[in-house]
Write a protein that holds these residues in place. Structure first.
Motif, mmCIF file in Angstrom:
data_model
loop_
_atom_site.group_PDB
_atom_site.id
_atom_site.type_symbol
_atom_site.label_atom_id
_atom_site.label_comp_id
_atom_site.label_asym_id
_atom_site.label_seq_id
_atom_site.Cartn_x
_atom_site.Cartn_y
_atom_site.Cartn_z
ATOM 1 N N UNK A 1 6.380 -1.063 16.941
ATOM 2 C CA UNK A 1 6.856 -3.341 16.981
ATOM 3 C C UNK A 1 5.837 -3.462 17.137
ATOM 4 N N UNK A 2 4.664 -2.942 18.788
ATOM 5 C CA UNK A 2 3.924 -4.002 19.304
ATOM 6 C C UNK A 2 2.347 -3.703 18.498
ATOM 7 N N UNK A 3 2.649 -2.607 17.480
ATOM 8 C CA UNK A 3 1.056 -2.560 16.811
ATOM 9 C C UNK A 3 0.929 -3.548 16.109
ATOM 10 N N UNK A 4 1.723 -3.584 15.531
ATOM 11 C CA UNK A 4 0.921 -4.766 14.462
ATOM 12 C C UNK A 4 1.319 -5.910 14.755
ATOM 13 N N UNK A 5 2.516 -6.098 15.779
ATOM 14 C CA UNK A 5 2.452 -7.788 15.942
ATOM 15 C C UNK A 5 1.113 -7.932 16.922
ATOM 16 N N UNK A 6 0.885 -7.162 18.079
ATOM 17 C CA UNK A 6 -0.706 -7.828 18.079
ATOM 18 C C UNK A 6 -1.893 -7.763 17.944
ATOM 19 N N UNK A 7 -1.972 -6.385 16.881
ATOM 20 C CA UNK A 7 -2.882 -6.458 15.973
ATOM 21 C C UNK A 7 -2.832 -8.082 15.544
ATOM 22 N N UNK A 8 -1.859 -8.518 14.985
ATOM 23 C CA UNK A 8 -2.030 -9.792 14.248
ATOM 24 C C UNK A 8 -2.216 -11.159 15.200
ATOM 25 N N UNK A 9 -1.793 -11.002 16.500
ATOM 26 C CA UNK A 9 -1.350 -12.116 16.673
ATOM 27 C C UNK A 9 -3.204 -12.213 18.149
ATOM 28 N N UNK A 10 -3.796 -11.167 18.097
ATOM 29 C CA UNK A 10 -4.961 -11.367 19.135
ATOM 30 C C UNK A 10 -5.219 -11.997 18.002
ATOM 31 N N UNK A 11 -6.123 -11.764 16.822
ATOM 32 C CA UNK A 11 -6.962 -11.749 15.961
ATOM 33 C C UNK A 11 -6.732 -13.521 15.508
ATOM 34 N N UNK A 12 -4.896 -13.963 15.054
ATOM 35 C CA UNK A 12 -4.878 -15.408 15.117
ATOM 36 C C UNK A 12 -4.935 -15.779 16.701
ATOM 37 N N UNK A 13 -5.238 -15.947 17.241
ATOM 38 C CA UNK A 13 -5.317 -16.312 18.892
ATOM 39 C C UNK A 13 -6.572 -16.278 19.024
ATOM 40 N N UNK A 14 -8.040 -15.186 18.624
ATOM 41 C CA UNK A 14 -8.814 -15.577 18.731
ATOM 42 C C UNK A 14 -10.468 -15.974 17.777
ATOM 43 N N UNK A 15 -9.739 -15.482 16.565
ATOM 44 C CA UNK A 15 -10.170 -15.783 15.442
ATOM 45 C C UNK A 15 -10.129 -17.083 14.505
ATOM 46 N N UNK A 16 -8.452 -17.274 14.446
ATOM 47 C CA UNK A 16 -8.094 -17.966 13.707
ATOM 48 C C UNK A 16 -7.640 -17.091 12.521
ATOM 49 N N UNK A 17 -8.157 -16.029 12.611
ATOM 50 C CA UNK A 17 -8.064 -15.103 11.119
ATOM 51 C C UNK A 17 -6.356 -14.279 11.049
ATOM 52 N N UNK A 18 -5.530 -13.898 10.004
ATOM 53 C CA UNK A 18 -5.058 -12.705 10.512
ATOM 54 C C UNK A 18 -5.281 -11.343 9.043
ATOM 55 N N UNK A 19 -5.471 -10.138 9.199
ATOM 56 C CA UNK A 19 -5.722 -9.802 9.073
ATOM 57 C C UNK A 19 -4.552 -8.343 7.753
ATOM 58 N N UNK A 20 -4.085 -8.037 7.050
ATOM 59 C CA UNK A 20 -3.787 -6.988 6.706
ATOM 60 C C UNK A 20 -2.555 -6.164 7.996
ATOM 61 N N UNK A 21 -1.737 -6.694 7.544
ATOM 62 C CA UNK A 21 -0.537 -5.757 8.431
ATOM 63 C C UNK A 21 0.334 -4.274 8.070
ATOM 64 N N UNK A 22 -0.062 -4.188 6.720
ATOM 65 C CA UNK A 22 0.553 -3.234 5.480
ATOM 66 C C UNK A 22 0.198 -1.614 6.834
ATOM 67 N N UNK A 23 1.396 -0.599 6.337
ATOM 68 C CA UNK A 23 1.297 0.216 7.506
ATOM 69 C C UNK A 23 0.318 1.272 7.257
ATOM 70 N N UNK A 24 -0.197 1.114 5.946
ATOM 71 C CA UNK A 24 -1.283 1.946 5.956
ATOM 72 C C UNK A 24 -2.294 1.681 6.654
ATOM 73 N N UNK A 25 -2.497 0.591 6.828
ATOM 74 C CA UNK A 25 -4.014 -0.290 7.142
ATOM 75 C C UNK A 25 -3.485 -0.295 8.678
ATOM 76 N N UNK A 26 -2.856 0.215 9.138
ATOM 77 C CA UNK A 26 -2.868 0.032 10.688
ATOM 78 C C UNK A 26 -2.566 1.728 11.792
ATOM 79 N N UNK A 27 -3.636 2.165 12.358
ATOM 80 C CA UNK A 27 -3.242 3.413 13.265
ATOM 81 C C UNK A 27 -3.105 3.297 14.889
ATOM 82 N N UNK A 28 -2.692 3.911 15.761
ATOM 83 C CA UNK A 28 -2.704 4.096 17.230
ATOM 84 C C UNK A 28 -3.181 5.381 17.614
ATOM 85 N N UNK A 29 -2.872 4.922 18.875
ATOM 86 C CA UNK A 29 -3.192 6.435 19.555
ATOM 87 C C UNK A 29 -2.076 6.122 20.790
#
Length: 274
Positions: free
Chosen positions: A86-114
């Motif tokens: 759950x940290x993956x979609x939450x952190x991607x969204x939070x980071x870009x909102x905080x720094x850029x005032x943008x929200x990316x797509x958080x669809x599962x097909x458009x996020x990956x992690x290592x």
């Protein structure tokens, strides 16, 4: 986190989501949007489509816990993997909102992690699409991949809705094999979003940056939005040294206390009054 690039330098690479990732730094190598899934990475949609893969992840974690503690309780591995995913979609969204005032797509097909080579938790995240939501004043608002919303409250609502949609898919996929109740899963989803909004500011290293992260959490989670289990629980508290610092009450339990010589975490819902 890269705070060294100037505004002018950043704008030279364009105003799309790739530019946002470059300015923010740390989401993926070179700040690029990748169309593929890097070797050894996990696409969120692949995990959700085949929940057996969560068992493989929990097995990796169980091996690590057994090496560290001599035990690997089932509820502990289930809870750790739940929170890490759950940290993956939450952190991607939070980071870009905080720094850029943008929200990316958080669809599962458009996020990956290592996963890390040792402790199997997410150590890198990749954004695989280029659509984003932004404000009317955003330099990239005229791009075809941009969707403009009227103000910050609307942008916060977009982040919240997209995150809940992703979390709902996770809850459906993960609940049967984890033996964790749906209330626990949604409590963890609430924790992940509230924590990520806070951390995105706190990682700036100043009280002002942390305060901005707390403000973002209050903006996105200003009330309870079911199935999330609470509004933001961030609050100021007085630490042992007498200084006031931000803390939050957890909604979910990580079950670390089941490990040898471990106790409940601070602000654990098992021990804190609701």
């Amino acid at each position: 986190m890269n705070h060294q690039r100037s505004f002018r330098d950043a704008r030279e690479v364009g105003d799309g989501l790739a530019a946002s990732l470059l300015r923010v730094g740390g989401l993926q190598e070179r700040g690029e949007i990748r169309r593929d899934v890097p070797e050894g990475w996990l696409r969120c949609s692949d995990l959700l489509a085949d929940p057996e893969r969560f068992k493989d992840w929990r097995k990796l974690l169980g091996d690590w816990l057994f090496t560290e503690y001599g035990e690997a309780p089932e509820r502990t591995t289930a809870s750790y993997v739940m929170s890490w995913y759950l940290h993956v979609p939450a952190y991607v969204g939070a980071l870009l909102l905080h720094h850029e005032r943008r929200v990316p797509s958080l669809k599962p097909a458009e996020l990956a992690f290592e996963l890390g080579d040792d402790r199997p938790h997410p150590v890198g995240m990749a954004v695989l699409g280029d659509d984003f939501y932004c404000l009317p004043t955003d330099p990239g608002s005229a791009l075809p991949e941009a969707t403009v919303v009227p103000d910050e409250r609307a942008l916060a609502a977009v982040l919240r809705a997209h995150y809940i949609a992703h979390a709902a898919k996770f809850v459906r996929a993960y609940a049967p094999g984890s033996r964790l109740g749906r209330r626990m899963l949604w409590a963890a989803a609430t924790d992940a979003l509230d924590n990520s909004l806070w951390w995105a500011g706190k990682q700036g290293g100043t009280a002002e940056a942390e305060g901005a992260g707390v403000a973002d959490a209050a903006l996105v989670l200003d009330a309870r939005f079911p199935p999330l289990t609470s509004p933001s629980t961030l609050r100021l508290d007085t630490g042992p040294d007498g200084h006031r610092e931000w803390t939050r009450r957890r909604e979910s339990c990580c079950f670390s206390y089941l490990l040898p010589d471990e106790t409940e975490c601070a602000e654990c819902p098992r021990t804190c009054s609701r």
